[in-house]
Scaffold this motif. Structure first.
Motif, PDB file in Angstrom:
ATOM      1  N   GLU A 222     -12.764   5.414   4.729  1.00 52.53           N
ATOM      2  CA  GLU A 222     -12.260   5.714   6.072  1.00 52.53           C
ATOM      3  C   GLU A 222     -10.810   5.240   6.224  1.00 52.53           C
ATOM      4  OE1 GLU A 222     -13.896   5.418  10.634  1.00 52.53           O
ATOM      5  OE2 GLU A 222     -14.347   3.740   9.293  1.00 52.53           O
ATOM      6  N   LEU A 223     -10.520   4.042   5.732  1.00 46.98           N
ATOM      7  CA  LEU A 223      -9.159   3.503   5.779  1.00 46.98           C
ATOM      8  C   LEU A 223      -8.218   4.350   4.923  1.00 46.98           C
ATOM      9  CD1 LEU A 223      -7.087   1.336   6.561  1.00 46.98           C
ATOM     10  CD2 LEU A 223      -7.981  -0.057   4.664  1.00 46.98           C
ATOM     11  N   LYS A 224      -8.667   4.719   3.738  1.00 48.35           N
ATOM     12  CA  LYS A 224      -7.856   5.543   2.839  1.00 48.35           C
ATOM     13  C   LYS A 224      -7.515   6.886   3.482  1.00 48.35           C
ATOM     14  CE  LYS A 224      -8.365   8.276  -1.204  1.00 48.35           C
ATOM     15  NZ  LYS A 224      -9.409   8.930  -1.918  1.00 48.35           N
ATOM     16  N   MET A 225      -8.494   7.539   4.059  1.00 50.24           N
ATOM     17  CA  MET A 225      -8.255   8.840   4.690  1.00 50.24           C
ATOM     18  C   MET A 225      -7.335   8.699   5.902  1.00 50.24           C
ATOM     19  SD  MET A 225     -12.038  10.599   4.246  1.00 50.24           S
ATOM     20  CE  MET A 225     -11.808  11.563   5.691  1.00 50.24           C
ATOM     21  N   PHE A 226      -7.542   7.657   6.706  1.00 52.35           N
ATOM     22  CA  PHE A 226      -6.703   7.455   7.886  1.00 52.35           C
ATOM     23  C   PHE A 226      -5.256   7.203   7.486  1.00 52.35           C
ATOM     24  CE2 PHE A 226      -4.815   4.718  11.163  1.00 52.35           C
ATOM     25  CZ  PHE A 226      -4.876   5.605  12.234  1.00 52.35           C
ATOM     26  N   LEU A 227      -5.041   6.288   6.535  1.00 48.92           N
ATOM     27  CA  LEU A 227      -3.675   5.995   6.097  1.00 48.92           C
ATOM     28  C   LEU A 227      -3.017   7.202   5.436  1.00 48.92           C
ATOM     29  CD1 LEU A 227      -3.897   2.363   4.697  1.00 48.92           C
ATOM     30  CD2 LEU A 227      -2.645   3.148   6.711  1.00 48.92           C
TER      31      LEU A 227
ATOM     32  N   ILE B 193       7.558   8.495   2.420  1.00 43.94           N
ATOM     33  CA  ILE B 193       6.669   7.354   2.238  1.00 43.94           C
ATOM     34  C   ILE B 193       5.626   7.784   1.215  1.00 43.94           C
ATOM     35  CG2 ILE B 193       5.072   5.770   3.364  1.00 43.94           C
ATOM     36  CD1 ILE B 193       6.508   6.721   6.044  1.00 43.94           C
ATOM     37  N   ALA B 194       5.538   7.044   0.117  1.00 41.79           N
ATOM     38  CA  ALA B 194       4.613   7.396  -0.957  1.00 41.79           C
ATOM     39  C   ALA B 194       3.468   6.379  -1.009  1.00 41.79           C
ATOM     40  CB  ALA B 194       5.350   7.408  -2.297  1.00 41.79           C
ATOM     41  N   PRO B 195       2.230   6.829  -0.834  1.00 42.00           N
ATOM     42  CA  PRO B 195       1.092   5.906  -0.919  1.00 42.00           C
ATOM     43  C   PRO B 195       0.988   5.299  -2.315  1.00 42.00           C
ATOM     44  CG  PRO B 195       0.412   8.048  -0.054  1.00 42.00           C
ATOM     45  CD  PRO B 195       1.808   8.195  -0.548  1.00 42.00           C
ATOM     46  N   THR B 196       0.750   4.008  -2.371  1.00 37.27           N
ATOM     47  CA  THR B 196       0.501   3.298  -3.630  1.00 37.27           C
ATOM     48  C   THR B 196      -0.752   2.441  -3.437  1.00 37.27           C
ATOM     49  OG1 THR B 196       1.937   1.480  -2.937  1.00 37.27           O
ATOM     50  CG2 THR B 196       2.944   3.211  -4.291  1.00 37.27           C
ATOM     51  N   PHE B 197      -1.782   3.070  -2.911  1.00 39.16           N
ATOM     52  CA  PHE B 197      -2.976   2.350  -2.489  1.00 39.16           C
ATOM     53  C   PHE B 197      -3.577   1.521  -3.613  1.00 39.16           C
ATOM     54  CE2 PHE B 197      -3.788   6.074   0.618  1.00 39.16           C
ATOM     55  CZ  PHE B 197      -2.885   5.544   1.523  1.00 39.16           C
ATOM     56  N   THR B 198      -3.944   0.294  -3.246  1.00 38.50           N
ATOM     57  CA  THR B 198      -4.654  -0.596  -4.160  1.00 38.50           C
ATOM     58  C   THR B 198      -6.143  -0.499  -3.864  1.00 38.50           C
ATOM     59  OG1 THR B 198      -4.533  -2.483  -2.638  1.00 38.50           O
ATOM     60  CG2 THR B 198      -2.687  -2.209  -4.192  1.00 38.50           C
ATOM     61  N   ASP B 199      -6.943  -1.265  -4.591  1.00 41.01           N
ATOM     62  CA  ASP B 199      -8.395  -1.264  -4.380  1.00 41.01           C
ATOM     63  C   ASP B 199      -8.768  -1.656  -2.952  1.00 41.01           C
ATOM     64  OD1 ASP B 199      -8.995  -0.392  -6.901  1.00 41.01           O
ATOM     65  OD2 ASP B 199      -9.317  -2.407  -7.714  1.00 41.01           O
ATOM     66  N   LYS B 200      -7.919  -2.451  -2.309  1.00 36.88           N
ATOM     67  CA  LYS B 200      -8.189  -2.859  -0.931  1.00 36.88           C
ATOM     68  C   LYS B 200      -8.346  -1.643  -0.025  1.00 36.88           C
ATOM     69  CE  LYS B 200      -4.807  -5.057   1.080  1.00 36.88           C
ATOM     70  NZ  LYS B 200      -3.908  -6.061   1.661  1.00 36.88           N
ATOM     71  N   VAL B 201      -7.527  -0.627  -0.227  1.00 34.36           N
ATOM     72  CA  VAL B 201      -7.596   0.601   0.573  1.00 34.36           C
ATOM     73  C   VAL B 201      -8.550   1.597  -0.069  1.00 34.36           C
ATOM     74  CG1 VAL B 201      -6.291   2.610   1.385  1.00 34.36           C
ATOM     75  CG2 VAL B 201      -5.317   0.321   1.606  1.00 34.36           C
TER      76      VAL B 201
ATOM     77  N   GLN C 168       0.798  -1.221   0.000  1.00 34.53           N
ATOM     78  CA  GLN C 168       0.000   0.000   0.000  1.00 34.53           C
ATOM     79  C   GLN C 168       0.836   1.278   0.000  1.00 34.53           C
ATOM     80  OE1 GLN C 168      -3.194  -0.444  -0.598  1.00 34.53           O
ATOM     81  NE2 GLN C 168      -2.779  -2.638  -0.481  1.00 34.53           N
ATOM     82  N   TYR C 169       2.152   1.153   0.031  1.00 35.71           N
ATOM     83  CA  TYR C 169       3.041   2.314   0.015  1.00 35.71           C
ATOM     84  C   TYR C 169       4.427   1.851  -0.425  1.00 35.71           C
ATOM     85  CZ  TYR C 169       5.029   0.381   4.220  1.00 35.71           C
ATOM     86  OH  TYR C 169       5.633  -0.467   5.106  1.00 35.71           O
ATOM     87  N   ASP C 170       5.252   2.814  -0.738  1.00 39.82           N
ATOM     88  CA  ASP C 170       6.640   2.533  -1.089  1.00 39.82           C
ATOM     89  C   ASP C 170       7.480   3.699  -0.607  1.00 39.82           C
ATOM     90  OD1 ASP C 170       8.771   1.141  -2.102  1.00 39.82           O
ATOM     91  OD2 ASP C 170       7.976   1.023  -4.138  1.00 39.82           O
ATOM     92  N   PHE C 171       8.767   3.517  -0.595  1.00 36.39           N
ATOM     93  CA  PHE C 171       9.673   4.605  -0.235  1.00 36.39           C
ATOM     94  C   PHE C 171      10.135   5.288  -1.511  1.00 36.39           C
ATOM     95  CE2 PHE C 171      10.150   1.516   3.259  1.00 36.39           C
ATOM     96  CZ  PHE C 171       9.731   2.320   4.300  1.00 36.39           C
ATOM     97  N   ALA C 172      10.212   6.604  -1.473  1.00 32.34           N
ATOM     98  CA  ALA C 172      10.620   7.378  -2.644  1.00 32.34           C
ATOM     99  C   ALA C 172      11.435   8.580  -2.177  1.00 32.34           C
ATOM    100  CB  ALA C 172       9.388   7.850  -3.419  1.00 32.34           C
TER     101      ALA C 172
END
Length: 95
Positions: free
Chosen positions: A54-59, A41-49, A27-31
């Motif tokens: 609510e999970l997307k906003m929190f993360l 930390i760069a978000p790379t959210f998949t459909d799961k997030v 769900q993320y990677d380092f950049a």
């Protein structure tokens, strides 16, 4: 920073705040920030997030906070230890 350490920290935060057990490995990677040249930390959210607003906003908020505060691996370890102390039984479920 170790990805496993960050995974444990993010997973515990999500468990405590939202009551969800979520594998956040992909769900993320380092950049490197192109302007400041600092590691972020760069978000790379998949459909799961993305499918859970609510999970997307929190993360997103948590990752922004970590990037803004320039947290080192030691800072994350300290935060994780503090969370573990306050919710020892919750940690057993995640780890």
């Amino acid at each position: 920073m170790e990805k496993r350490l960050l995974n444990n920290y993010l997973a515990l935060c999500v468990k405590q705040q939202l009551g969800l057990n979520v594998d956040l490995t992909d769900q993320y990677d380092f950049a490197e920030n192109l302007v400041s040249k600092k590691n972020i930390i760069a978000p790379t959210f998949t459909d799961k997030v993305l499918s859970n607003n609510e999970l997307k906003m929190f993360l997103s908020s948590l990752i922004t906070e970590l990037n803004y505060e320039k947290c080192s691996a030691d800072d994350i370890r300290e935060r994780l230890e503090n969370l573990q102390k306050s919710h020892f039984e919750e940690i057993k479920k995640i780890v």
